[in-house]
Design a protein around this motif. Sequence first.
Motif, PDB file in Angstrom:
ATOM      1  N   ASP A   1       0.849  -1.199   0.000  1.00  0.00           N
ATOM      2  CA  ASP A   1       0.000   0.000   0.000  1.00  0.00           C
ATOM      3  C   ASP A   1       0.882   1.245   0.000  1.00  0.00           C
ATOM      4  OD1 ASP A   1      -1.842   1.994   0.363  1.00  0.00           O
ATOM      5  OD2 ASP A   1      -2.523   1.322   2.349  1.00  0.00           O
ATOM      6  N   ASN A   2       0.925   1.958  -1.147  1.00  0.00           N
ATOM      7  CA  ASN A   2       1.825   3.118  -1.236  1.00  0.00           C
ATOM      8  C   ASN A   2       1.317   4.340  -0.483  1.00  0.00           C
ATOM      9  OD1 ASN A   2      -0.152   4.158  -2.936  1.00  0.00           O
ATOM     10  ND2 ASN A   2       1.040   3.875  -4.807  1.00  0.00           N
ATOM     11  N   THR A   3       0.197   4.188   0.236  1.00  0.00           N
ATOM     12  CA  THR A   3      -0.234   5.272   1.132  1.00  0.00           C
ATOM     13  C   THR A   3       0.250   5.023   2.565  1.00  0.00           C
ATOM     14  OG1 THR A   3      -2.362   4.222   1.662  1.00  0.00           O
ATOM     15  CG2 THR A   3      -2.297   5.654  -0.281  1.00  0.00           C
ATOM     16  N   THR A   4       0.998   3.926   2.770  1.00  0.00           N
ATOM     17  CA  THR A   4       1.564   3.665   4.101  1.00  0.00           C
ATOM     18  C   THR A   4       2.415   4.858   4.516  1.00  0.00           C
ATOM     19  OG1 THR A   4       1.633   1.279   3.675  1.00  0.00           O
ATOM     20  CG2 THR A   4       2.990   2.103   5.472  1.00  0.00           C
ATOM     21  N   SER A   5       2.201   5.347   5.713  1.00  0.00           N
ATOM     22  CA  SER A   5       2.886   6.565   6.157  1.00  0.00           C
ATOM     23  C   SER A   5       4.383   6.324   6.345  1.00  0.00           C
ATOM     24  CB  SER A   5       2.287   7.064   7.470  1.00  0.00           C
ATOM     25  OG  SER A   5       2.578   6.160   8.522  1.00  0.00           O
ATOM     26  N   TYR A   6       5.151   7.397   6.225  1.00  0.00           N
ATOM     27  CA  TYR A   6       6.597   7.291   6.423  1.00  0.00           C
ATOM     28  C   TYR A   6       6.949   6.863   7.851  1.00  0.00           C
ATOM     29  CZ  TYR A   6      11.556   8.412   6.466  1.00  0.00           C
ATOM     30  OH  TYR A   6      12.917   8.321   6.595  1.00  0.00           O
ATOM     31  N   PRO A   7       6.281   7.396   8.897  1.00  0.00           N
ATOM     32  CA  PRO A   7       6.589   6.914  10.256  1.00  0.00           C
ATOM     33  C   PRO A   7       6.388   5.412  10.414  1.00  0.00           C
ATOM     34  CG  PRO A   7       5.380   8.973  10.377  1.00  0.00           C
ATOM     35  CD  PRO A   7       5.364   8.556   8.935  1.00  0.00           C
ATOM     36  N   THR A   8       5.357   4.857   9.770  1.00  0.00           N
ATOM     37  CA  THR A   8       5.139   3.406   9.833  1.00  0.00           C
ATOM     38  C   THR A   8       6.304   2.662   9.212  1.00  0.00           C
ATOM     39  OG1 THR A   8       2.738   3.691   9.735  1.00  0.00           O
ATOM     40  CG2 THR A   8       3.604   1.523   9.149  1.00  0.00           C
ATOM     41  N   MET A   9       6.749   3.133   8.047  1.00  0.00           N
ATOM     42  CA  MET A   9       7.895   2.507   7.377  1.00  0.00           C
ATOM     43  C   MET A   9       9.154   2.626   8.233  1.00  0.00           C
ATOM     44  SD  MET A   9       7.086   1.023   4.643  1.00  0.00           S
ATOM     45  CE  MET A   9       6.254   0.991   3.062  1.00  0.00           C
ATOM     46  N   LEU A  10       9.310   3.759   8.891  1.00  0.00           N
ATOM     47  CA  LEU A  10      10.496   3.959   9.730  1.00  0.00           C
ATOM     48  C   LEU A  10      10.482   2.993  10.919  1.00  0.00           C
ATOM     49  CD1 LEU A  10      13.026   5.704   9.926  1.00  0.00           C
ATOM     50  CD2 LEU A  10      11.727   7.340  11.300  1.00  0.00           C
ATOM     51  N   VAL A  11       9.302   2.772  11.518  1.00  0.00           N
ATOM     52  CA  VAL A  11       9.185   1.812  12.614  1.00  0.00           C
ATOM     53  C   VAL A  11       9.544   0.406  12.137  1.00  0.00           C
ATOM     54  CG1 VAL A  11       7.547   0.639  14.148  1.00  0.00           C
ATOM     55  CG2 VAL A  11       7.520   3.136  13.965  1.00  0.00           C
ATOM     56  N   LEU A  12       9.062   0.030  10.949  1.00  0.00           N
ATOM     57  CA  LEU A  12       9.381  -1.289  10.404  1.00  0.00           C
ATOM     58  C   LEU A  12      10.875  -1.413  10.119  1.00  0.00           C
ATOM     59  CD1 LEU A  12       6.324  -1.799   8.033  1.00  0.00           C
ATOM     60  CD2 LEU A  12       6.894  -3.169  10.046  1.00  0.00           C
ATOM     61  N   ALA A  13      11.477  -0.323   9.647  1.00  0.00           N
ATOM     62  CA  ALA A  13      12.924  -0.336   9.406  1.00  0.00           C
ATOM     63  C   ALA A  13      13.677  -0.526  10.726  1.00  0.00           C
ATOM     64  CB  ALA A  13      13.362   0.963   8.722  1.00  0.00           C
ATOM     65  N   LEU A  14      13.213   0.162  11.775  1.00  0.00           N
ATOM     66  CA  LEU A  14      13.850   0.010  13.091  1.00  0.00           C
ATOM     67  C   LEU A  14      13.683  -1.413  13.623  1.00  0.00           C
ATOM     68  CD1 LEU A  14      12.765   3.416  14.673  1.00  0.00           C
ATOM     69  CD2 LEU A  14      15.115   2.731  14.134  1.00  0.00           C
ATOM     70  N   LEU A  15      12.540  -2.048  13.354  1.00  0.00           N
ATOM     71  CA  LEU A  15      12.306  -3.421  13.810  1.00  0.00           C
ATOM     72  C   LEU A  15      13.234  -4.413  13.113  1.00  0.00           C
ATOM     73  CD1 LEU A  15       8.404  -3.549  14.115  1.00  0.00           C
ATOM     74  CD2 LEU A  15      10.060  -3.902  15.962  1.00  0.00           C
ATOM     75  N   CYS A  16      13.705  -4.069  11.930  1.00  0.00           N
ATOM     76  CA  CYS A  16      14.669  -4.938  11.252  1.00  0.00           C
ATOM     77  C   CYS A  16      15.968  -5.036  12.049  1.00  0.00           C
ATOM     78  CB  CYS A  16      14.964  -4.425   9.841  1.00  0.00           C
ATOM     79  SG  CYS A  16      13.622  -4.751   8.681  1.00  0.00           S
ATOM     80  N   GLY A  17      16.154  -4.092  12.967  1.00  0.00           N
ATOM     81  CA  GLY A  17      17.316  -4.151  13.848  1.00  0.00           C
ATOM     82  C   GLY A  17      17.338  -5.390  14.732  1.00  0.00           C
ATOM     83  N   LEU A  18      16.184  -6.067  14.874  1.00  0.00           N
ATOM     84  CA  LEU A  18      16.167  -7.334  15.604  1.00  0.00           C
ATOM     85  C   LEU A  18      17.152  -8.323  14.987  1.00  0.00           C
ATOM     86  CD1 LEU A  18      12.302  -7.676  16.118  1.00  0.00           C
ATOM     87  CD2 LEU A  18      13.996  -7.368  17.938  1.00  0.00           C
ATOM     88  N   GLY A  19      17.275  -8.268  13.656  1.00  0.00           N
ATOM     89  CA  GLY A  19      18.244  -9.127  12.973  1.00  0.00           C
ATOM     90  C   GLY A  19      19.666  -8.713  13.277  1.00  0.00           C
ATOM     91  N   GLY A  20      19.903  -7.420  13.378  1.00  0.00           N
ATOM     92  CA  GLY A  20      21.237  -6.941  13.686  1.00  0.00           C
ATOM     93  C   GLY A  20      21.687  -7.333  15.076  1.00  0.00           C
ATOM     94  N   GLY A  21      20.766  -7.318  16.017  1.00  0.00           N
ATOM     95  CA  GLY A  21      21.113  -7.672  17.390  1.00  0.00           C
ATOM     96  C   GLY A  21      21.612  -9.099  17.518  1.00  0.00           C
ATOM     97  N   ASN A  22      21.084  -9.993  16.680  1.00  0.00           N
ATOM     98  CA  ASN A  22      21.421 -11.417  16.789  1.00  0.00           C
ATOM     99  C   ASN A  22      22.904 -11.715  16.643  1.00  0.00           C
ATOM    100  OD1 ASN A  22      18.697 -11.755  16.978  1.00  0.00           O
ATOM    101  ND2 ASN A  22      18.535 -13.291  15.376  1.00  0.00           N
ATOM    102  N   PHE A  23      23.612 -10.869  15.908  1.00  0.00           N
ATOM    103  CA  PHE A  23      25.017 -11.161  15.640  1.00  0.00           C
ATOM    104  C   PHE A  23      25.834 -11.230  16.932  1.00  0.00           C
ATOM    105  CE2 PHE A  23      29.371  -9.820  14.621  1.00  0.00           C
ATOM    106  CZ  PHE A  23      29.690 -10.750  13.646  1.00  0.00           C
ATOM    107  N   SER A  24      25.603 -10.291  17.824  1.00  0.00           N
ATOM    108  CA  SER A  24      26.388 -10.246  19.065  1.00  0.00           C
ATOM    109  C   SER A  24      26.189 -11.505  19.894  1.00  0.00           C
ATOM    110  CB  SER A  24      26.011  -9.018  19.893  1.00  0.00           C
ATOM    111  OG  SER A  24      26.594  -7.865  19.348  1.00  0.00           O
ATOM    112  N   SER A  25      24.941 -11.931  20.060  1.00  0.00           N
ATOM    113  CA  SER A  25      24.689 -13.123  20.861  1.00  0.00           C
ATOM    114  C   SER A  25      25.182 -14.375  20.151  1.00  0.00           C
ATOM    115  CB  SER A  25      23.196 -13.244  21.192  1.00  0.00           C
ATOM    116  OG  SER A  25      22.403 -13.171  20.025  1.00  0.00           O
ATOM    117  N   SER A  26      25.053 -14.414  18.837  1.00  0.00           N
ATOM    118  CA  SER A  26      25.504 -15.582  18.078  1.00  0.00           C
ATOM    119  C   SER A  26      27.010 -15.773  18.182  1.00  0.00           C
ATOM    120  CB  SER A  26      25.097 -15.434  16.610  1.00  0.00           C
ATOM    121  OG  SER A  26      25.550 -16.535  15.846  1.00  0.00           O
ATOM    122  N   MET A  27      27.762 -14.693  18.028  1.00  0.00           N
ATOM    123  CA  MET A  27      29.224 -14.790  18.086  1.00  0.00           C
ATOM    124  C   MET A  27      29.704 -15.110  19.498  1.00  0.00           C
ATOM    125  SD  MET A  27      30.222 -14.454  15.004  1.00  0.00           S
ATOM    126  CE  MET A  27      31.921 -13.921  14.865  1.00  0.00           C
TER     127      MET A  27
END
Length: 469
Positions: free
Chosen positions: A124-150
């Motif tokens: 939906d291209n009417t999805t607000s930018y703040p919503t997209m930004l929150v989803l982008a921040l949630l992708c950080g869950l993947g980034g966090g995994n590296f520290s615990s994995s190593m």
Amino acid sequence: MSANQQSGRQGRLLTLWAPEDKSFWEREGEAVAKLNLWISVPALFLAFAIWQVWSVVAVSLPGLGFKYSTNQLFWLAAAPALSGATLRIFYSFMVPLVGGRRWTSISTATLLIPAIGIGYAVQDNTTSYPTMLVLALLCGLGGGNFSSSMANISFFFPKERKGSALGVNAGLGNLGVSVVQFLSPLVVTAGIFGIFGGDPQTIVKNGQSVQVWTQNAAFIWVPWIALASLAAWFGMNDIADAKASFATQAAIFRRKHNWLMCVLYLGTFGSFIGYAAGFPLLIKSQFPGINPLAYAWLGPLVGAVVRPFGGWLADKLGGARVTLWNFIVMALAVVGVIYFLPSGSSAGQFSGFFVCFLVLFLTTGIGNGSTFRMIPVIFLAEAMRGVDRNNTAAVAQANKEGNTLGAATLGFTAAMAAYGGFFIPKSYGSSIALTGGPEAALWTFVAFYVICIVITWWYYARKHAEMPC
């Protein structure tokens, strides 16, 4: 007494774990360590894929009708690194608190949240930018995994094998960055999930209207995340000796070498993840006639594939020596990138620019492996100083302390380095907005690599260095 108790196992908990004992290692340790490593690798691969999915999705949004500025797009590409780096600070200490098996399974399962959320939002291209930004921040869950994995994998292997094992875990895990950039443009061309995947979007490509399923770039990872979470829960192990309180691990904040290695790892992994996140948008902004998604995935692929070699090379030649020469080449490669950029009346030379970036990605991979080999060696050596080698109990306690602090430092340095994934794309955006080009950002990176060269040489690589490694 059961066979499991005799071998030091209670279900998935290893009550006896002594990888430095060669007879134990050959008898049962190596097989268990390798099983945990080969389950950890795909879980980390998926974490990196989700962490970097925005580097691809952000490039596609304008064509889908999303009205975001160039700077807003750079923010979306950089935001996962900002949240991922912050989460890594907490994830660094989770394995000794929760257990490696439990935490790998739980943290992998959380990747379902951004994967499913992005899949719905891009339809939906009417999805607000703040919503997209929150989803982008949630992708950080993947980034966090590296520290615990190593941190988790570092507990399983003896000192002489840590560089190679951590290199394999991180290197093959890092492949998720390249694969997401390579695979996404392919999976969006067909409705592979049928009625479950949602409706296609229409975009204009080469003057023609074509249908795409952009949501597939996120949905494609959902079943694999579920499988990896189950594999970790039922196949991996927790190590009883790895248990440690936060207070015990927090001793790293008083250790100078923790902070020095934060700087060096920011220069290697921070560069890798930052260049990977910003590469597609940088190509698009500097060479508008080039399709960035046709080339961008090659850089992270080179950096990820060579990382195990960096760990192996450091095991053979010494981490400090490899790291020192690696930073020298990195600084020269960035100068090469600057030389081939468009400037004034010159349109630049994409082939030279691209080759220099491939060299840069190559060196980030080698440096990733070599710096991560340095950390456990430094903390084990520090813990063993002044210990009577004939006192078995004292040696065992020193080994435990060195491994615990080394693992915590592995995770914490990875947390600090992940901020490179935010600062590099954001530096490009700010430099372009303020000066019209990315050169100011790139010269800043050169200066930083010079600082890394000096630190590596003075503390670790020169004759009579404080902590040769």
